[in-house]
Design a protein around this motif. Structure first.
Motif, PDB file in Angstrom:
ATOM      1  N   GLU A  20      -8.897 -12.001 115.335  1.00  0.00           N
ATOM      2  CA  GLU A  20      -7.825 -11.754 114.367  1.00  0.00           C
ATOM      3  C   GLU A  20      -7.001 -13.004 114.104  1.00  0.00           C
ATOM      4  N   THR A  21      -6.738 -13.770 115.144  1.00  0.00           N
ATOM      5  CA  THR A  21      -5.954 -14.994 114.974  1.00  0.00           C
ATOM      6  C   THR A  21      -6.712 -16.016 114.145  1.00  0.00           C
ATOM      7  N   LEU A  22      -8.009 -16.130 114.378  1.00  0.00           N
ATOM      8  CA  LEU A  22      -8.812 -17.058 113.568  1.00  0.00           C
ATOM      9  C   LEU A  22      -8.792 -16.636 112.103  1.00  0.00           C
ATOM     10  N   GLN A  23      -8.816 -15.362 111.860  1.00  0.00           N
ATOM     11  CA  GLN A  23      -8.862 -14.867 110.486  1.00  0.00           C
ATOM     12  C   GLN A  23      -7.513 -15.027 109.788  1.00  0.00           C
ATOM     13  N   ARG A  24      -6.408 -14.799 110.507  1.00  0.00           N
ATOM     14  CA  ARG A  24      -5.100 -14.749 109.855  1.00  0.00           C
ATOM     15  C   ARG A  24      -4.276 -16.012 109.974  1.00  0.00           C
ATOM     16  N   ARG A  25      -4.315 -16.691 111.110  1.00  0.00           N
ATOM     17  CA  ARG A  25      -3.368 -17.780 111.330  1.00  0.00           C
ATOM     18  C   ARG A  25      -3.958 -19.177 111.246  1.00  0.00           C
ATOM     19  N   ILE A  26      -5.204 -19.345 111.622  1.00  0.00           N
ATOM     20  CA  ILE A  26      -5.802 -20.682 111.671  1.00  0.00           C
ATOM     21  C   ILE A  26      -6.291 -21.029 110.272  1.00  0.00           C
ATOM     22  N   LYS A  27      -5.744 -22.100 109.709  1.00  0.00           N
ATOM     23  CA  LYS A  27      -6.078 -22.512 108.337  1.00  0.00           C
ATOM     24  C   LYS A  27      -6.787 -23.868 108.309  1.00  0.00           C
TER      25      LYS A  27
END
Length: 157
Positions: A20-27
């Motif tokens: 989830e963090t890779l999908q939402r926060r990591i740009k």
């Protein structure tokens, strides 16, 4: 003493949090189409190994690996915040060998199918080495030479 059920639950939670963090926060633009396939946690809950796959060629895989390494701190802090464990496990990212293994199995199955086709072609015009029916059957002559039985079922000579 290790609690394997707790380690499994933590591993599953880490997998979800990292995905989830890779999908939402990591740009990070280097981060390609990454899928988190599995997570394993040691018995003391201090180290977590995160397995991932990347859709694309070798260049995209190396770029995604570099992006995951640079985002490791953000991901670890997010895991610590969402899991609430006393010691947040260190994250190690390992490319999953599953796609390579699947590709190897597909190649082996294709070779086996081709070999079966060759055997089928070779056997189409072939004939049996012996008789078509290899089982022995009693001849009519054998039935005539059998001893006759009387009415009481005893053999007459």
């Amino acid at each position: 003493m290790t609690d394997t059920a707790r380690a499994r639950k933590l591993a599953d939670r880490i997998r979800v949090v990292v995905a989830e963090t890779l999908q939402r926060r990591i740009k990070d633009p280097r981060l390609g189409y990454v899928t988190i396939t599995d997570t394993r946690v040691t018995g003391d809950l201090r180290e977590a190994t995160v397995f991932y796959t990347v859709f694309g060629d070798e260049e995209e895989r190396t770029a995604s690996a570099a992006a995951l390494e640079s985002a490791k701190g953000v991901l670890r802090s997010e895991v610590g915040r969402q899991t609430g464990v006393r010691f947040t496990p260190t994250l190690t990212f390992v490319p999953d060998a599953l796609p390579d293994n699947a590709r190897t199995i597909d190649d082996l199955l294709a070779k086996a199918k081709a070999a079966d086709a060759q055997v089928r072609e070779a056997s189409e015009g072939a004939a049996y080495a012996g008789d078509a029916d290899p089982y022995r059957k009693p001849d009519e002559d054998d039935e005539a030479t059998e001893p006759e039985t009387g009415s009481e079922g005893t053999t007459q000579a």
